[in-house]
Scaffold this active site. Structure first.
Site, PDB file in Angstrom:
ATOM      1  N   ASP A  81       0.804  -1.222   0.000  1.00 43.00           N
ATOM      2  CA  ASP A  81       0.000   0.000   0.000  1.00 43.00           C
ATOM      3  C   ASP A  81       0.838   1.274   0.000  1.00 43.00           C
ATOM      4  OD1 ASP A  81       0.732  -0.887   2.623  1.00 43.00           O
ATOM      5  OD2 ASP A  81      -0.638   0.578   3.484  1.00 43.00           O
ATOM      6  N   GLU A 138      -0.637  -1.835   5.245  1.00 47.21           N
ATOM      7  CA  GLU A 138       0.270  -1.757   6.390  1.00 47.21           C
ATOM      8  C   GLU A 138       0.169  -0.403   7.077  1.00 47.21           C
ATOM      9  OE1 GLU A 138       3.417  -0.780   8.898  1.00 47.21           O
ATOM     10  OE2 GLU A 138       3.301   0.176   6.924  1.00 47.21           O
TER      11      GLU A 138
END
Length: 397
Positions: A81, A138
């Protein structure tokens, strides 16, 4: 790094750099990594690696079985991400999406694990199984925890699990790791002080919640200074204060909100921070004739490296770059990482790979800043580390 491995990886340099730049140009934030997951899945399929999709919404897991037969199973994890941040770089692969950028290097982490997947698929000279875990979210949303809740380790049993993150300020290609606590627990706390408010010219006519809020902000620092053991490390920081209206400075507000973060490395210190913050809220509020509300949210646990897996990671890093470029007793960081959730379930180790430059002289930009970029020169070093780690765990070729 053996000459055969170096030769094989050099052939992948152009492809991997292009993948990294493509992912960087198209950043996707938590649980929206659909395009990135499509790239990962397509590449794994192209290299003949079976894949599973959907854990943690957009997660991808690939599995490679060694040609030497049965053995241990290990997981290698990369995060996918990006961040909600406006990029200020001007290079060709800068983000095309306003307000989103890969400011933490997850584009590079994904690319390095893909490079290792390609190498291991074409030469699976080990005994056992490698699960390639491409994780979403994350950055603050706990994608690792969500994958685990979705059955990650039931579907893909792992005897050990490993992670890696780049670090600006560490020379490019160097490695840093330590056994035990490597990164801190990350918690968020919120307090609300309430009073009657009133006219700024007549404060005696009401109760002023600004006063206990101000006293509380100062008092938070006494927790680490006077309650946490001097032999331990902890942080309490205020990150948000809200009260009143800008256009009405003559009005004493009726409530003040103060929010912040708490970082610690042990369960005992984490409990202490939560308890003492709450005690300060109630005690200070009462002393000023106000009320206080308090909420403490435990977000990411401390990241703790298992000694045995740390030793294996050190061995793999030294096989990659040599003894002199590996710090096996690095200082712990007060940053947090949701890989900690995986390390709560399985023994493993998390290592830092240097992204280069120096923070002090301005020759690099730190993660989570608008001028940061992952260093393409360390892609193959990271790939080689993953490959050497597999061989250190599951057998040398």
């Amino acid at each position: 790094m053996t000459q055969d491995l170096l030769r094989d990886l050099q052939a992948d340099r152009v492809e991997l750099t292009a993948i990294r730049h493509d992912i960087h140009r198209h950043p996707e934030t938590a649980f929206e990594e659909n395009r990135t997951a499509d790239i990962v899945a397509a590449k794994l399929a192209e290299w003949g690696i079976p894949i599973h999709r959907g854990l943690g919404k957009t997660g991808v897991v690939g599995t490679i079985r060694g040609k030497r037969g049965e053995g241990r199973s290990i997981g290698l994890r990369a995060d996918m991400d990006a961040l909600n941040l406006q990029e200020k770089n001007e290079f060709a692969h800068r983000s095309i999406h306003d307000g989103k950028m890969h400011a933490c290097g997850h584009d590079g982490h994904t690319t390095m694990l893909l490079g290792a997947a390609k190498q291991l698929a074409r030469n699976p000279d080990f005994a056992g199984t490698v699960h390639l875990i491409f994780q979403p979210a994350e950055e603050g949303e706990g994608g690792a925890r969500v994958m685990i809740e979705d059955g990650l380790f039931e579907k893909f049993p792992c005897d050990a699990v490993y992670g890696m993150h780049n670090m600006p300020g560490i020379p490019a290609g160097h490695f840093a790791i330590r056994p035990g606590p490597m990164m801190a627990a990350s918690d968020t706390w919120t307090t609300v002080f309430r009073g009657s408010g009133g006219h700024g010219a007549m404060p005696h006519m009401g109760t002023d919640p600004v006063m206990p809020a101000a006293a509380f902000v100062t008092a938070t620092q006494s927790i680490v200074g006077r309650n946490v053991s001097p032999q331990h490390a902890a942080v309490v920081s205020v990150g948000h204060i809200a009260a009143g209206a800008y256009g009405s400075p003559n009005v004493i507000p009726s409530q003040v909100t103060v929010r912040g973060t708490a970082r610690s490395y042990t369960p005992e210190d984490r409990d202490l921070l939560e308890r003492r913050l709450g005690e300060l809220v109630q005690g200070i509020a009462a002393a000023h004739g106000c009320s206080g509300e308090y909420d403490y949210l435990r977000r990411y646990p401390p990241l703790v490296n298992a000694p045995a897996q740390t030793a294996i990671a050190v061995k793999a890093a030294r096989a990659t770059v040599g003894d002199a470029l590996v710090d096996a007793d690095a200082e712990p960081l007060t940053g947090a990482e949701d890989f900690a959730f995986m390390l709560e379930k399985k023994p493993g180790a998390y290592i830092l790979i240097g992204n280069g430059g120096s923070i002090e002289d301005g020759s690099c930009h730190y993660v989570h800043t608008p001028h940061y970029d992952f260093n393409d020169q360390i892609i193959l070093t990271g790939v080689a580390y993953w490959v050497n780690l597999v061989h250190a765990e599951l057998g040398q070729p």
